[in-house]
Design a protein around this motif. Structure first.
Motif, PDB file in Angstrom:
ATOM      1  N   GLU A  38       0.833  -1.212   0.000  1.00 56.02           N
ATOM      2  CA  GLU A  38       0.000   0.000   0.000  1.00 56.02           C
ATOM      3  C   GLU A  38       0.867   1.261   0.000  1.00 56.02           C
TER       4      GLU A  38
ATOM      5  N   GLU B 139       1.524   1.955  -3.489  1.00 58.73           N
ATOM      6  CA  GLU B 139       0.316   2.441  -4.150  1.00 58.73           C
ATOM      7  C   GLU B 139       0.021   3.881  -3.761  1.00 58.73           C
ATOM      8  N   ALA B 140       0.226   4.189  -2.464  1.00 55.79           N
ATOM      9  CA  ALA B 140       0.030   5.572  -2.026  1.00 55.79           C
ATOM     10  C   ALA B 140       1.001   6.480  -2.778  1.00 55.79           C
TER      11      ALA B 140
ATOM     12  N   MET C 229       2.305   5.895  -5.666  1.00 57.57           N
ATOM     13  CA  MET C 229       1.883   5.946  -7.069  1.00 57.57           C
ATOM     14  C   MET C 229       0.841   7.042  -7.258  1.00 57.57           C
TER      15      MET C 229
ATOM     16  N   LEU D 140      -4.999   1.564  -9.761  1.00 52.30           N
ATOM     17  CA  LEU D 140      -4.024   0.651  -9.155  1.00 52.30           C
ATOM     18  C   LEU D 140      -4.200  -0.763  -9.700  1.00 52.30           C
TER      19      LEU D 140
ATOM     20  N   ALA E 153      -2.403   6.234 -12.218  1.00 55.91           N
ATOM     21  CA  ALA E 153      -3.107   6.712 -11.026  1.00 55.91           C
ATOM     22  C   ALA E 153      -2.816   8.176 -10.732  1.00 55.91           C
ATOM     23  N   SER E 154      -1.566   8.576 -10.889  1.00 59.75           N
ATOM     24  CA  SER E 154      -1.172   9.931 -10.498  1.00 59.75           C
ATOM     25  C   SER E 154      -1.823  11.000 -11.378  1.00 59.75           C
TER      26      SER E 154
ATOM     27  N   MET F 294      -6.578   8.878  -2.485  1.00 58.17           N
ATOM     28  CA  MET F 294      -7.123   7.654  -1.917  1.00 58.17           C
ATOM     29  C   MET F 294      -6.663   7.522  -0.475  1.00 58.17           C
TER      30      MET F 294
ATOM     31  N   PHE G   5      -6.197   4.697   2.407  1.00 54.63           N
ATOM     32  CA  PHE G   5      -6.107   3.242   2.485  1.00 54.63           C
ATOM     33  C   PHE G   5      -6.534   2.738   3.857  1.00 54.63           C
TER      34      PHE G   5
ATOM     35  N   SER H 257      -4.963   0.610   5.715  1.00 57.89           N
ATOM     36  CA  SER H 257      -3.834   0.599   6.659  1.00 57.89           C
ATOM     37  C   SER H 257      -3.184   1.972   6.760  1.00 57.89           C
TER      38      SER H 257
ATOM     39  N   ALA I   4      -1.278   3.604   5.169  1.00 57.75           N
ATOM     40  CA  ALA I   4      -0.146   3.697   4.236  1.00 57.75           C
ATOM     41  C   ALA I   4       0.592   5.021   4.353  1.00 57.75           C
TER      42      ALA I   4
ATOM     43  N   TYR J 169       3.928   7.170   5.017  1.00 60.67           N
ATOM     44  CA  TYR J 169       5.336   6.839   4.815  1.00 60.67           C
ATOM     45  C   TYR J 169       6.028   6.886   6.173  1.00 60.67           C
TER      46      TYR J 169
ATOM     47  N   ARG K  95      -3.524  13.836   3.926  1.00 55.61           N
ATOM     48  CA  ARG K  95      -2.726  13.616   2.729  1.00 55.61           C
ATOM     49  C   ARG K  95      -3.620  13.587   1.487  1.00 55.61           C
TER      50      ARG K  95
END
Lengths: 297, 352
Positions: free
Chosen positions: A188, A191-192, A194, B52, B72-73, B79, B81, B83, B85, B87, B146
């Protein structure tokens, strides 16, 4: 009745506590004796070498005791300049080869690992199997074909055969190590990234690599040790003594005419392991930091 | 804001179809919730909209532009997620700014947007922290932050609340609804929790085994479910389903007797929501049963009643109702409250 039983309970509890403490102490003492003995066995050759580096030549094999009677510090000064070429050159040669190898291995192997772990390309499983198979081939099997290849390229008697392969992701062990590490990073995150507008390279550079410092550090440490103490590679490809790396130079102390300078040789041997020690101390911190970082979810 | 149109969208993994041709129109500024049991393909569908996941067949367009081959970008969407996600090696501030700096946005603009998002989500004092120093709810806020700093035309949420504890989930639900009212951006939200779906959605799309079962407002789905799946999936506690036999102008329901119904014949299913089953009223169709379990929830009581034929029905009563296990009770419901489904499970409108 209650009073009696209360005091007895307290007494029994105190006795149990004391007994437990005695037992724990006994176990700890035994454990430490055992560990100290085993450590001594492991570290004995190193201590012997350190002692030998401070003894005069006559005492090294004659004297059983470890403690040098007189400290021959000049073994170090002598050893540094005992060969036609000074050890300054050998250390510099080793440093150049090793640093370039470490850089090459870490960059190229992590690229290959990223491709295997995250990108899709045709024949991925076959390439992966091929790569893993190279792990099973001993270095000595490919030595001669490799030598002929480098001879045809005109690279013999240069550092190129020792350095260039490191930039071509030739070490399957490091690639495998990194693949395993990359795989446990959640997808993920990719993907984030991306969605945040990262190209596959940017994902590697900004996300995967910073999060893989432990794997990178492990690869760097092993790469450093293996290259620094590599004897066979330099022996095969380097002919000019001025190009020798430290392990080859150490071998030069033992001359065929029987007049070997053991004291200076052991002194230089001691110096030769210092860079490995320093490198390990610096980089193992990254491994520990990595472990601390991986506790996130 | 953007509309999203899916036409005949299919997805297959090495020949195994998981999405079987879905047509879906999401209006601009709508809060659409995709809901369904796990494995129904709702996340896959969302990931296809996000870019994705590749689309096997059909087209997806965002703001009237077909985006099948757009990365996607470049779809101008954000999006969130499940979890989060975030960084892990970047501070909250960097997490928020990362996507913007990839767009080569000027520094002061990035700063302004990060500050705005932090203010809206009340995470200003967390900006210098790393994700591991945040609690689950805080991480969730950062993840939403984000998403909003990019000021996208479309928000995608993939079960964003399922990692939170029950209390926090309710709180974040309210906040998300507030955020939606404030931004007015199109949102597509995936969840398996029908309470989340009912409370937040402008419209709900119910998915089952890769098919779209029904799409409509929460009111429509609750009061006029198109089929048995939607009827039993939407609503908590679940709708009671009674099987009966229609013969000309009435339906024979075991226990309840005959129910006047014109327009169908053969096997039928009659659905009654727990709040429409009343206990102990003498009129209407009545069935006799024994209370097997009482669940007290404070404001209301759920009463499980075993009918003589062994079927257990669930009735809802006000919190002050006093029933206990073993009580003999009479259940009844009004014909107008019942839902009728034919042998294929499709809804039949009762003639009124």
């Amino acid at each position: 009745m209650t009073d009696v039983s209360a005091s007895t309970t307290a007494e029994i509890a105190r006795e149990y506590r004391a007994e437990r403490a005695r037992r724990a102490k006994r176990a700890a003492v035994l454990k430490h004796i055992f560990l100290a003995l085993t450590s001594l066995i492991m570290i004995y050759p190193l201590i012997w070498m350190l002692a030998a580096s401070l003894k005069p030549d006559t005492q090294i094999f004659g004297d059983i005791g470890l403690w040098p009677g007189t400290f021959e510090w000049q073994n170090y000064a002598q050893g540094w300049n005992a060969l036609p070429v000074s050890f300054t050159t050998f250390f510099w040669n080793s440093t150049v080869v090793t640093v370039l190898s470490v850089v090459g291995n870490v960059i190229s192997c992590s690229f290959a690992a990223y491709a295997f772990a995250r990108l899709e390309f045709s024949g991925k499983t076959i390439w992966f199997a091929l790569m893993m198979m190279t792990l099973m081939i001993p270095y000595h099997v490919v030595l001669i074909p490799q030598y002929i290849l480098f001879m045809n390229l005109g690279w013999v008697d240069t550092y190129l055969p020792l350095i260039v392969p490191k930039f071509l992701a030739g070490d399957a062990f490091f690639i495998f190590l990194m693949i395993q590490f990359f795989r446990q990073l959640p997808r993920e995150l990719d993907e984030a990234a991306m969605i945040d507008g990262c190209s596959p390279f940017k994902i590697y550079w900004a996300i995967i690599m910073p999060l893989s410092l432990p794997a990178m550090a492990t690869a760097a440490i092993f790469s450093f040790i293996w290259t620094w103490e590599d004897f066979l590679g330099p022996l095969v490809y380097l002919n000019d003594q001025a190009d020798y790396t430290v392990p080859l130079a150490l071998r030069s102390f033992i001359s065929s005419d029987g007049v070997s300078q053991y004291g200076p040789m052991f002194a230089m041997s001691i110096l030769s392991i210092l860079p490995i020690l320093l490198f390990f101390i610096v980089f193992q911190r990254l491994i520990i930091r990595g472990i601390a970082m991986s506790g996130l979810k | 804001m953007a509309s999203v149109t899916l036409s005949e969208v299919r997805k297959a993994y090495s020949g195994f179809a998981v999405i079987h041709g879905i047509d879906l129109e999401v209006q601009s500024g709508e809060f659409l919730v995709l809901v369904g049991p796990s494995g129904c393909g709702k996340s896959t569908l969302l990931r296809m909209i996000a870019g994705l996941e590749e689309i096997t067949d059909g087209t997806i367009s965002i703001a009237d532009r077909i985006v099948n081959d757009l990365p996607a970008s470049q779809r101008n969407l954000s999006m969130v997620f499940q979890s989060y996600a975030l960084y892990p090696h970047m501070s909250v501030r960097k997490n928020l700014a990362f996507g913007l700096s990839n767009l080569r946005m000027p520094k002061d603009e990035i700063q302004r947007r990060v500050a705005d998002a932090a203010r809206i989500l009340q995470i200003e004092e967390l900006l210098e922290r790393k994700p591991r120093q945040l609690s689950g709810g805080q991480k969730q806020r950062v993840a939403i932050g984000r998403a909003i700093v990019r000021e996208p035309q479309l928000f995608l949420f993939d079960e964003p609340l399922s990692n939170l504890d029950a209390e926090l989930r309710v709180q974040m639900r309210v906040e998300l609804a507030g955020l939606y009212n404030r931004l007015g951006t199109t949102m597509i939200y995936v969840t398996h929790d029908q309470t989340e779906a009912m409370t937040m959605a402008t419209r709900i799309a119910v998915l089952n085994k890769g098919n779209l079962e029904q799409i409509g407002t929460p009111y429509e789905l609750y009061n006029a479910p198109k089929n048995l799946f939607v009827a039993s999936f939407i609503g908590s506690p679940k709708m009671n389903l009674l099987s009966g036999k229609a013969t000309g102008n009435k339906i024979e329901l075991p226990g309840f007797g005959a129910l006047a119904f014109v327009g169908a014949a053969g096997e039928m299913t009659v659905g009654v929501r727990p709040e429409h089953l009343s206990i102990g009223e003498p009129d209407g169709r009545r069935a006799e049963g024994t209370v097997t379990l009482v669940e007290y929830l404070g404001s209301e009581v759920f009463i499980y009643v075993a009918l003589i034929d062994g079927q257990t029905l669930l009735a809802q009563a006000p919190g002050n109702a006093s029933y206990k296990r073993g009580d003999k009770v009479h259940l009844s419901f009004r014909g107008a409250d019942a839902h009728f489904f034919d042998s294929k499970g499709l809804r039949i409108e009762a003639p009124r």
